[in-house]
Scaffold this motif. Structure first.
Motif, PDB file in Angstrom:
ATOM      1  N   TYR A  81       1.097  -1.440  -0.555  1.00 21.16           N
ATOM      2  CA  TYR A  81       0.096  -0.434   0.079  1.00 21.16           C
ATOM      3  C   TYR A  81       0.642   1.506   0.269  1.00 21.16           C
ATOM      4  CZ  TYR A  81      -4.433  -2.569   0.909  1.00 21.16           C
ATOM      5  OH  TYR A  81      -5.648  -3.707   0.677  1.00 21.16           O
ATOM      6  N   GLU A  84       2.319   1.424  -4.025  1.00 21.82           N
ATOM      7  CA  GLU A  84       1.241   2.129  -4.554  1.00 21.82           C
ATOM      8  C   GLU A  84       0.957   3.442  -4.784  1.00 21.82           C
ATOM      9  OE1 GLU A  84      -1.822  -0.566  -5.336  1.00 21.82           O
ATOM     10  OE2 GLU A  84      -0.909  -2.357  -5.300  1.00 21.82           O
ATOM     11  N   ALA A  85       1.296   3.932  -3.401  1.00 24.03           N
ATOM     12  CA  ALA A  85       0.315   5.099  -2.997  1.00 24.03           C
ATOM     13  C   ALA A  85       1.059   5.942  -3.482  1.00 24.03           C
ATOM     14  CB  ALA A  85      -0.256   5.162  -1.235  1.00 24.03           C
ATOM     15  N   SER A 116      -3.362   0.205  -9.596  1.00 23.41           N
ATOM     16  CA  SER A 116      -3.585  -0.112  -8.996  1.00 23.41           C
ATOM     17  C   SER A 116      -5.060   1.699  -8.797  1.00 23.41           C
ATOM     18  CB  SER A 116      -2.485   1.393  -8.008  1.00 23.41           C
ATOM     19  OG  SER A 116      -2.889   1.607  -7.333  1.00 23.41           O
ATOM     20  N   VAL A 117      -4.420   2.388  -7.646  1.00 24.00           N
ATOM     21  CA  VAL A 117      -6.319   2.888  -7.511  1.00 24.00           C
ATOM     22  C   VAL A 117      -5.624   4.142  -8.776  1.00 24.00           C
ATOM     23  CG1 VAL A 117      -7.516   4.589  -6.348  1.00 24.00           C
ATOM     24  CG2 VAL A 117      -6.651   2.609  -5.651  1.00 24.00           C
ATOM     25  N   ASN A 144     -10.535   1.448   2.969  1.00 20.71           N
ATOM     26  CA  ASN A 144      -8.986   1.252   3.436  1.00 20.71           C
ATOM     27  C   ASN A 144      -8.685   2.314   4.326  1.00 20.71           C
ATOM     28  OD1 ASN A 144      -6.780   0.673   3.987  1.00 20.71           O
ATOM     29  ND2 ASN A 144      -6.319   1.047   1.388  1.00 20.71           N
ATOM     30  N   HIS A 147      -4.262   2.438   4.971  1.00 21.30           N
ATOM     31  CA  HIS A 147      -3.341   3.541   4.021  1.00 21.30           C
ATOM     32  C   HIS A 147      -4.781   4.091   3.189  1.00 21.30           C
ATOM     33  CE1 HIS A 147       0.770   4.535   2.828  1.00 21.30           C
ATOM     34  NE2 HIS A 147      -0.182   4.810   2.357  1.00 21.30           N
ATOM     35  N   LEU A 150      -5.022   5.361  -0.296  1.00 20.40           N
ATOM     36  CA  LEU A 150      -5.440   4.627  -1.348  1.00 20.40           C
ATOM     37  C   LEU A 150      -7.325   4.064  -1.437  1.00 20.40           C
ATOM     38  CD1 LEU A 150      -2.853   1.522  -1.791  1.00 20.40           C
ATOM     39  CD2 LEU A 150      -3.215   3.127  -3.257  1.00 20.40           C
ATOM     40  N   ARG A 151      -8.063   5.373  -0.646  1.00 21.49           N
ATOM     41  CA  ARG A 151      -9.239   5.023  -0.246  1.00 21.49           C
ATOM     42  C   ARG A 151     -10.057   6.577  -1.156  1.00 21.49           C
ATOM     43  NH1 ARG A 151     -10.515   5.691   5.483  1.00 21.49           N
ATOM     44  NH2 ARG A 151      -9.954   7.844   4.322  1.00 21.49           N
ATOM     45  N   ARG A 183     -10.551  -4.478  -5.612  1.00 15.28           N
ATOM     46  CA  ARG A 183      -9.712  -5.584  -5.267  1.00 15.28           C
ATOM     47  C   ARG A 183      -9.891  -6.058  -4.194  1.00 15.28           C
ATOM     48  NH1 ARG A 183      -3.959  -2.364  -4.246  1.00 15.28           N
ATOM     49  NH2 ARG A 183      -2.505  -3.705  -4.189  1.00 15.28           N
TER      50      ARG A 183
END
Length: 433
Positions: A81, A84-85, A116-117, A144, A147, A150-151, A183
Motif C-alpha cells: 500500500y 502503490e500510493a 492500482s487506484v 482502506n 492506508h 489509496l481510498r 481489490r
C-alpha cells in the motif's frame, strides 16, 4: 500442438494478418504454391499457443524484492500500500513496461492485470504499445483505513472505472479489454462490489476481477465484516456469475466449491505467490474434478518474484503431488491450464489458447534443444512444464505480429526500460520515506 493436445511434427503455421489461416504438415507445405502471408516453419523448434496469465499486477513490478517474507495482510499494510500510493505517472509506466518486457520474454501473450487506484492510463498505454493481449482495470478501493491515501469515495471509484472502460474496452482492434477490479472484500463496500459487477452488463465481454479467500487471517476479517465466508458473501450480493474471476480461492468450503460450479465462476490460481506469502495451497484437483474453470497467473513481482509462466506451471503441478499423489496434475493438464484454460477463463476461448485456423496468431516458439532432445518426441509436455525456463523462448507472435524475435524485443527497448525502472524506483522510494 493443437486444441486436442496433438503434437504435429514437421509442420508449419500460416498466418494472415492477426489470425492463423492454416496448419500444414511438412508434405502439405512443400506442395504449397506461392502465396501472401507469414509462414512459421521452424522444424527444430516447438510451436505452442502463447501463455495466458489471468492474474497479474503490473503496478507492482518495481517493488520486486522489497516485500519478502511477510504474510498477506502485513505485506499489504507495511509494503505494498505505501509503495502503490507513492506511484506517479512516470513510475507507473516504468513498472508496467518492466513487467510487460518480462512477460513477453517468457512466452506470455495474454494477461488480465489489476492496476492500482491511480494512473491506470499509464498501464493501458504500455499494454497498447508493447502489443500484448490484455484485460486491464484500475483497482477499486472505497474502504482502506490501513492506508487512506489509496481510498476513494464509492462515487469516484465507479466514475473513474466507467471512464476507463469507455476509453479502453475494445481498443487496439479488440486486443485490449476491460475488467472491473474491486481489490478485495476488505477494501470495498457492498455497494461498490454490486455496482461494479452491474457495470459489466454494459460492455460486451467485460469481466469482474477480484481476490478471494487468499489467507486464513484475511478470512477471519472477512467473516467479522460480512458474517459469511468470502465466496458465500459474493453469492449473497449476487455477484458470483460466469464473468466473475476470483484470484486464489485457497480457503474455501465444500459449500463454496458447489457455488463456484453452479455459478460457473472462474478461479485464478497463483501457486508461487501462495507459497511465498505462506497463504496455502488451493484445492485445484478438486476444483478441476468438479468442472470448475481454473487458470494460472504469476500475481505480482513482489510476491513471487518473477512473472514466469514456466515457474507457475511447475509449481502448480508439484505442490499438489504430496497431497493428492504423484499422478495428480500431469504435465499436459497443467499446460492446458496455462493456455486453453486461461483463454476460457477470460472468455477468449474462440480467439486464443490453442493453435487452430481462425484463431488469433498468438504463438510461441520454444527451443527444446537448449535442454535435450526428449526421449519421447511425441510428448514434449514434460520438458515444457518441468524443465523449461524463459531461456527456451526464441520467438513470440501476438495478433500476427512479432513482439519477440530470435532473442530480441521488437516493441520495446529492454535497456531503456531497465534504466527507467531503476531511476523511477529510486524516486518512488524517496517519496515513500
Amino acid at each position: 500442438m493443437d486444441s486436442s493436445r496433438r503434437v504435429l511434427p514437421g509442420g508449419a503455421i500460416i498466418t494472415g494478418g492477426p489470425s492463423i489461416e492454416s496448419i500444414l504438415t511438412a508434405q502439405e507445405l512443400a506442395a504449397l504454391p506461392p502465396f501472401e502471408g507469414t509462414v512459421l516453419n521452424a522444424p527444430s523448434l516447438t510451436v505452442i499457443p502463447g501463455f495466458v496469465q489471468t492474474h497479474i499486477h503490473l503496478c507492482q513490478t518495481l517493488f520486486r524484492g522489497l516485500a519478502d517474507d511477510l504474510e498477506l495482510l502485513d505485506w499489504l499494510r507495511l509494503k505494498i500500500y505505501p509503495f502503490e500510493a507513492a506511484h506517479n505517472a512516470a513510475s507507473m509506466r516504468a513498472s508496467a513496461m518492466t513487467g510487460l518486457a518480462e512477460l513477453i520474454r517468457s512466452g506470455t501473450t495474454t494477461i488480465m492485470d489489476m492496476g492500482s487506484v491511480a494512473h491506470e492510463d499509464e498501464i493501458a498505454g504500455a499494454v497498447e504499445e508493447t502489443g500484448i493481449r490484455a484485460f486491464i482495470g484500475k483497482a477499486m478501493m472505497d474502504m482502506n483505513d490501513v492506508h487512506p491515501a489509496l481510498r476513494e469515495t464509492t462515487e469516484e471509484s465507479l466514475r473513474l472505472t466507467l471512464a476507463q472502460a469507455q476509453r479502453w474496452h475494445g481498443k487496439a482492434g479488440g486486443r485490449m479489454r476491460y475488467a472491473v477490479a474491486p481489490r478485495f472484500v476488505l477494501s470495498c463496500t457492498d455497494r461498490l462490489l454490486k455496482e461494479a459487477h452491474a457495470m459489466t452488463a454494459s460492455f460486451p465481454g467485460m469481466l469482474f476481477h477480484t481476490h478471494a479467500a487468499e489467507n486464513r487471517h484475511e478470512m477471519d476479517e472477512v467473516r467479522k465484516r460480512c458474517g459469511a465466508d468470502n465466496i458465500e458473501f459474493f453469492e449473497k450480493l449476487g455477484i458470483l456469475r460466469a464473468n466473475t474471476c476470483l484470484a486464489h480461492c485457497i480457503w474455501i468450503s465444500e459449500t463454496e466449491i458447489a457455488l463456484l460450479r453452479e455459478r460457473e465462476a472462474r478461479v485464478l490460481h497463483c501457486p508461487t505467490s501462495n507459497l511465498k506469502l505462506g497463504s496455502g495451497i488451493a484445492p485445484v484437483p478438486g476444483l478441476l474434478s468438479r468442472g470448475i474453470s481454473v487458470s494460472l497467473g504469476a500475481d505480482g513481482a513482489p510476491c513471487n518474484n518473477t512473472l514466469d509462466m514456466f515457474q507457475e506451471m511447475r509449481h502448480a503441478a508439484l505442490i499438489q503431488k504430496p497431497v493428492h499423489g504423484a499422478q495428480s496434475m500431469p504435465a499436459a493438464a497443467v499446460f492446458e491450464l496455462a493456455t486453453r484454460g486461461g483463454a476460457h477463463a477470460l472468455g477468449l476461448a474462440a480467439e486464443t489458447g490453442s493453435l487452430e485456423p481462425g484463431k488469433k496468431a498468438d504463438v510461441v516458439l520454444l527451443d527444446l534443444g537448449r535442454l535435450w532432445n526428449p526421449a519421447d518426441e511425441s510428448n514434449p509436455y514434460s520438458a515444457i512444464v518441468y524443465s523449461c525456463t524463459p531461456e527456451n523462448v526464441r520467438y513470440v507472435m501476438i495478433d500476427g505480429a512479432w513482439v519477440y524475435r530470435d532473442g530480441s524485443h521488437t516493441t520495446l527497448r529492454p535497456g531503456a526500460v531497465a534504466a527507467g525502472a531503476k531511476k523511477e524506483l529510486r524516486l518512488l522510494l524517496d517519496r515513500v520515506h
